[in-house]
Scaffold this active site. Structure first.
Site, PDB file in Angstrom:
ATOM      1  N   LYS A 109      65.523  30.690  48.352  1.00 19.90           N
ATOM      2  CA  LYS A 109      65.752  31.708  48.740  1.00 19.90           C
ATOM      3  C   LYS A 109      67.154  31.919  47.754  1.00 19.90           C
ATOM      4  O   LYS A 109      67.623  30.931  47.005  1.00 19.90           O
ATOM      5  CB  LYS A 109      66.763  31.540  50.134  1.00 19.90           C
ATOM      6  CG  LYS A 109      66.103  31.049  51.123  1.00 19.90           C
ATOM      7  CD  LYS A 109      66.477  30.988  52.780  1.00 19.90           C
ATOM      8  CE  LYS A 109      65.404  30.558  53.380  1.00 19.90           C
ATOM      9  NZ  LYS A 109      64.388  30.041  53.507  1.00 19.90           N
ATOM     10  N   ASP A 143      61.208  33.051  48.562  1.00 20.83           N
ATOM     11  CA  ASP A 143      61.767  33.364  50.865  1.00 20.83           C
ATOM     12  C   ASP A 143      62.510  34.795  50.363  1.00 20.83           C
ATOM     13  O   ASP A 143      63.304  35.882  49.550  1.00 20.83           O
ATOM     14  CB  ASP A 143      62.552  32.433  51.377  1.00 20.83           C
ATOM     15  CG  ASP A 143      61.558  31.417  51.071  1.00 20.83           C
ATOM     16  OD1 ASP A 143      59.913  31.684  51.120  1.00 20.83           O
ATOM     17  OD2 ASP A 143      62.924  30.007  51.794  1.00 20.83           O
ATOM     18  N   ARG A 193      53.497  36.536  50.198  1.00 14.37           N
ATOM     19  CA  ARG A 193      53.402  36.046  51.528  1.00 14.37           C
ATOM     20  C   ARG A 193      54.048  36.806  52.819  1.00 14.37           C
ATOM     21  O   ARG A 193      54.641  37.154  52.485  1.00 14.37           O
ATOM     22  CB  ARG A 193      54.424  34.614  51.542  1.00 14.37           C
ATOM     23  CG  ARG A 193      54.799  34.043  53.054  1.00 14.37           C
ATOM     24  CD  ARG A 193      55.622  32.929  53.380  1.00 14.37           C
ATOM     25  NE  ARG A 193      55.355  31.811  52.279  1.00 14.37           N
ATOM     26  CZ  ARG A 193      56.921  31.466  51.804  1.00 14.37           C
ATOM     27  NH1 ARG A 193      58.005  31.669  52.053  1.00 14.37           N
ATOM     28  NH2 ARG A 193      56.268  30.449  50.985  1.00 14.37           N
ATOM     29  N   THR A 235      51.622  32.788  59.691  1.00  9.90           N
ATOM     30  CA  THR A 235      51.804  33.194  60.628  1.00  9.90           C
ATOM     31  C   THR A 235      50.942  32.268  61.108  1.00  9.90           C
ATOM     32  O   THR A 235      50.350  31.617  60.575  1.00  9.90           O
ATOM     33  CB  THR A 235      50.925  33.979  61.277  1.00  9.90           C
ATOM     34  OG1 THR A 235      51.856  34.547  62.296  1.00  9.90           O
ATOM     35  CG2 THR A 235      50.036  34.761  61.138  1.00  9.90           C
ATOM     36  N   ARG A 297      67.118  29.222  63.540  1.00  5.63           N
ATOM     37  CA  ARG A 297      65.934  30.126  63.525  1.00  5.63           C
ATOM     38  C   ARG A 297      65.212  30.267  63.382  1.00  5.63           C
ATOM     39  O   ARG A 297      64.256  30.381  64.300  1.00  5.63           O
ATOM     40  CB  ARG A 297      66.253  30.863  62.110  1.00  5.63           C
ATOM     41  CG  ARG A 297      67.015  31.646  60.916  1.00  5.63           C
ATOM     42  CD  ARG A 297      66.403  32.419  59.846  1.00  5.63           C
ATOM     43  NE  ARG A 297      65.961  31.229  58.715  1.00  5.63           N
ATOM     44  CZ  ARG A 297      67.015  31.016  57.792  1.00  5.63           C
ATOM     45  NH1 ARG A 297      68.206  30.953  57.980  1.00  5.63           N
ATOM     46  NH2 ARG A 297      66.574  29.970  56.300  1.00  5.63           N
TER      47      ARG A 297
HETATM   48  P1  FDA Z   1      55.143  34.015  67.091  1.00 13.02           P
HETATM   49  O1  FDA Z   1      57.047  33.936  66.532  1.00 13.02           O
HETATM   50  O2  FDA Z   1      54.683  35.301  67.454  1.00 13.02           O
HETATM   51  O3  FDA Z   1      54.262  32.677  67.702  1.00 13.02           O
HETATM   52  C1  FDA Z   1      53.156  32.307  67.443  1.00 13.02           C
HETATM   53  C2  FDA Z   1      52.839  30.808  68.464  1.00 13.02           C
HETATM   54  O4  FDA Z   1      53.753  30.490  67.146  1.00 13.02           O
HETATM   55  C3  FDA Z   1      53.588  30.780  68.633  1.00 13.02           C
HETATM   56  O5  FDA Z   1      53.524  31.765  70.061  1.00 13.02           O
HETATM   57  C4  FDA Z   1      54.059  29.489  69.120  1.00 13.02           C
HETATM   58  O6  FDA Z   1      52.689  28.678  69.562  1.00 13.02           O
HETATM   59  C5  FDA Z   1      54.350  29.359  67.711  1.00 13.02           C
HETATM   60  N1  FDA Z   1      55.679  28.910  67.046  1.00 13.02           N
HETATM   61  C6  FDA Z   1      56.656  29.905  66.258  1.00 13.02           C
HETATM   62  N2  FDA Z   1      57.181  30.006  65.682  1.00 13.02           N
HETATM   63  C7  FDA Z   1      57.626  28.367  66.413  1.00 13.02           C
HETATM   64  C8  FDA Z   1      58.926  27.879  66.676  1.00 13.02           C
HETATM   65  N3  FDA Z   1      60.120  28.293  65.459  1.00 13.02           N
HETATM   66  N4  FDA Z   1      58.728  26.305  67.610  1.00 13.02           N
HETATM   67  C9  FDA Z   1      57.533  25.772  68.284  1.00 13.02           C
HETATM   68  N5  FDA Z   1      56.398  27.069  67.805  1.00 13.02           N
HETATM   69  C10 FDA Z   1      56.532  27.752  67.209  1.00 13.02           C
HETATM   70  N6  FDA Z   1      61.115  34.445  57.995  1.00 13.02           N
HETATM   71  C11 FDA Z   1      61.761  35.496  56.615  1.00 13.02           C
HETATM   72  O7  FDA Z   1      61.966  36.464  57.022  1.00 13.02           O
HETATM   73  N7  FDA Z   1      61.450  35.131  55.388  1.00 13.02           N
HETATM   74  C12 FDA Z   1      60.774  33.792  54.694  1.00 13.02           C
HETATM   75  O8  FDA Z   1      60.958  33.924  53.738  1.00 13.02           O
HETATM   76  C13 FDA Z   1      59.738  33.307  55.424  1.00 13.02           C
HETATM   77  N8  FDA Z   1      59.244  32.379  55.245  1.00 13.02           N
HETATM   78  C14 FDA Z   1      57.939  31.797  56.149  1.00 13.02           C
HETATM   79  C15 FDA Z   1      56.874  30.750  54.956  1.00 13.02           C
HETATM   80  C16 FDA Z   1      56.096  30.758  56.451  1.00 13.02           C
HETATM   81  C17 FDA Z   1      54.929  29.724  55.317  1.00 13.02           C
HETATM   82  C18 FDA Z   1      56.038  30.683  57.571  1.00 13.02           C
HETATM   83  C19 FDA Z   1      54.745  30.017  58.728  1.00 13.02           C
HETATM   84  C20 FDA Z   1      56.813  31.662  57.984  1.00 13.02           C
HETATM   85  C21 FDA Z   1      57.607  32.115  57.443  1.00 13.02           C
HETATM   86  N9  FDA Z   1      58.761  33.091  58.072  1.00 13.02           N
HETATM   87  C22 FDA Z   1      59.688  33.741  57.105  1.00 13.02           C
HETATM   88  C23 FDA Z   1      59.086  33.134  58.915  1.00 13.02           C
HETATM   89  C24 FDA Z   1      58.589  33.781  59.995  1.00 13.02           C
HETATM   90  O9  FDA Z   1      59.079  34.596  60.451  1.00 13.02           O
HETATM   91  C25 FDA Z   1      58.238  33.817  61.960  1.00 13.02           C
HETATM   92  O10 FDA Z   1      59.661  33.908  62.042  1.00 13.02           O
HETATM   93  C26 FDA Z   1      58.448  32.695  62.171  1.00 13.02           C
HETATM   94  O11 FDA Z   1      56.644  32.537  61.208  1.00 13.02           O
HETATM   95  C27 FDA Z   1      57.430  33.048  63.832  1.00 13.02           C
HETATM   96  O12 FDA Z   1      56.249  33.835  64.228  1.00 13.02           O
HETATM   97  P2  FDA Z   1      54.868  33.410  63.913  1.00 13.02           P
HETATM   98  O13 FDA Z   1      54.217  34.686  62.680  1.00 13.02           O
HETATM   99  O14 FDA Z   1      54.559  32.419  63.767  1.00 13.02           O
HETATM  100  O15 FDA Z   1      54.732  34.467  65.615  1.00 13.02           O
END
Ligand code: FDA
Length: 324
Positions: A109, A143, A193, A235, A297
Site C-alpha cells: 500500500k 493495492d 488487478r 473476487t 475490512r
Molecule cells: P463479495 O463481497 O460479493 O463476496 C462474494 C463471496 O465471497 C461472499 O458471498 C462470501 O462467500 C465470500 N467472501 C467475500 N469476502 C469475504 C470475507 N471477508 N469473509 C468471508 N467470506 C467472504 N480491495 C481494495 O479496495 N483494494 C485492493 O487493493 C484490494 N486488493 C484485493 C486483492 C485480492 C486478491 C482480492 C481477492 C481482493 C482485494 N480487495 C481489494 C478486496 C475487494 O475489493 C473486496 O472487498 C473483496 O474481495 C470482497 O469482494 P468479492 O469480490 O469477493 O465479492
C-alpha cells in the site's frame, strides 16, 4: 436485547460503514491486537505476525498448486522512519521468498510507503522495493486504498511502471472513474488487478449498490480480458468468476493470459475448484502485526463474526479501564 440481535437488525450497508470507520480507530486497534480472544478469528485471514510464521503458510499454498502475493501489513504510516522500516520489511520478505524458491511477488500500500507524508519520499521508497523485485525477476502490485488516494497511487504507479514493467496496480469496480482509469492503464500496457473495492465510499464517486458494482465489475473485466493485458480477476464471487470463464471460453483466451486472485482464508473450496479446472489462482497472503485495519475490512465484507469480535474488544477495553 442481546448484542448479536442488535447487530443482526442493522442494515448490511450501515454495518459495513460502521466497521470501516472503526478500522481507522487506533485505540481499538491496540486493544484488539492485545486481546488473545481475537487471535483465532484473525488467524483465519492473516498468515502470521512474523515472516517466520507466514513462510510455512506460503509454502503450503505453493504445494497445493496456488500462486501467492505477499502483503506485509501496514498502512497510513505517520513518519518517514516508519515508511523506511516498512521498506526494510519488504526487502527482507522479497529476499526470503526468493531464497526459498517461493514466488517473489508482493503487494503493498502506498500510504505504507509514506504517500500521505510526501509523494517524492513515497516514490523513492517504492523504487527501492521495485529494485529488489527486479533483482529477482519478481512482481510488485500497488493495492488501491480509498478514493482520496486514487490519483496519487496511479501517478506513483506510472513512474514505477516506467522503471520496471512488472509493477501492477489495483482498480476498484465500485468507483465511477474506474472505466476511464482502466482504459488509460490498458493504453500504457499496465497490469490491473480488478476488485470490487473494500472501502466505504460516498455516492458522489462510487456505485453504492451491489448490483451496480457487480455490473461495472463485469464490464471492466471483459475489457481487460479482451485487451490481453494479463489481468488479475480478484473476487470470490462465483457469478463473476463464471462470467470470466464464459468470456475466456468465448474469446479463446489462454489460461496463462490472466489469473484469478483470492484472499488468504476465503473460499478455499472455490480456490481448489478453479485449480482443478486448470486455472491459475493467486492467493493474497497478508502477514504482520499491523493487521487491524485489514481485518476490519474483511469483517465489513461479511459481518458474520462481528458479534464475537465486538464482545472481545469490549471485554478487553473494560478490563483496561478497570486497571487490570
Ligand atoms: P463479495 O463481497 O460479493 O463476496 C462474494 C463471496 O465471497 C461472499 O458471498 C462470501 O462467500 C465470500 N467472501 C467475500 N469476502 C469475504 C470475507 N471477508 N469473509 C468471508 N467470506 C467472504 N480491495 C481494495 O479496495 N483494494 C485492493 O487493493 C484490494 N486488493 C484485493 C486483492 C485480492 C486478491 C482480492 C481477492 C481482493 C482485494 N480487495 C481489494 C478486496 C475487494 O475489493 C473486496 O472487498 C473483496 O474481495 C470482497 O469482494 P468479492 O469480490 O469477493 O465479492
Amino acid at each position: 436485547m442481546a448484542l448479536n440481535e442488535n447487530l443482526r437488525l442493522l442494515p448490511q450497508r450501515t454495518m459495513r460503514s460502521i466497521l470501516i470507520s472503526l478500522s481507522h480507530r487506533r485505540a481499538l486497534a491496540r486493544a484488539a491486537v492485545r486481546s488473545p480472544l481475537t487471535r483465532p478469528i484473525v488467524a483465519r485471514f492473516v498468515a502470521g505476525e512474523t515472516l517466520q510464521e507466514a513462510l510455512p503458510a506460503i509454502l503450503a499454498l505453493k504445494r497445493a498448486g496456488l500462486h501467492t502475493t505477499v502483503d506485509v501489513l501496514g498502512e497510513s504510516v505517520g513518519s518517514r522512519d516508519q515508511a523506511a522500516a516498512a521498506v526494510d520489511r519488504y526487502l527482507a520478505t522479497i529476499a526470503a521468498l526468493s531464497e526459498r524458491d517461493l514466488d517473489p511477488n508482493v503487494s503493498l500500500k502506498l500510504t505504507q510507503m509514506g504517500l500521505e507524508i510526501d509523494r517524492a519520499c513515497c516514490l523513492e521508497n517504492v523504487l527501492r522495493v521495485v529494485e529488489a523485485v527486479r533483482g529477482v525477476s519478481g512482481f510488485v502490485r500497488f493495492d488501491m486504498e480509498d478514493h482520496t488516494m486514487t490519483d496519487a497511487t496511479l501517478e506513483v504507479w506510472r513512474a514505477a511502471h516506467e522503471a520496471y514493467p512488472r509493477v501492477g496496480v489495483v482498480i476498484q469496480a465500485a468507483l465511477r472513474r474506474s472505466s476511464a482509469d482502466v482504459d488509460s492503464i490498458i493504453a500504457a500496457h499496465g497490469r490491473v488487478r480488478l476488485c470490487k473495492g473494500a472501502y466505504d465510499e460516498p455516492a458522489s464517486v462510487a456505485y453504492r449498490t451491489r448490483s451496480a458494482v457487480d455490473a461495472n465489475y463485469a464490464r471492466l473485466m471483459e475489457r481487460l480480458l479482451v485487451a490481453d493485458v494479463q489481468p488479475a480477476i480478484a473476487t470470490h464471487d462465483p457469478r463473476l468468476i463464471a462470467k470470466a470463464i464464459s468470456i475466456v471460453e468465448r474469446e479463446g483466451i489462454d489460461r496463462d493470459r490472466f489469473e484469478f486472485q483470492m484472499l488468504y482464508g476465503i473460499r478455499r473450496d472455490l480456490q481448489r475448484t478453479l485449480i482443478d479446472r486448470g486455472y491459475q489462482v493467486r492467493i493474497y497472503v497478508p502477514y504482520g502485526t499491523e493487521w487491524y485495519p485489514y481485518f476490519m475490512r474483511r469483517l465489513a465484507e461479511r459481518p458474520a463474526n462481528v458479534g464475537f469480535m465486538v464482545r472481545a474488544i469490549v471485554k478487553e477495553e473494560g478490563r483496561r479501564l478497570k486497571g487490570h
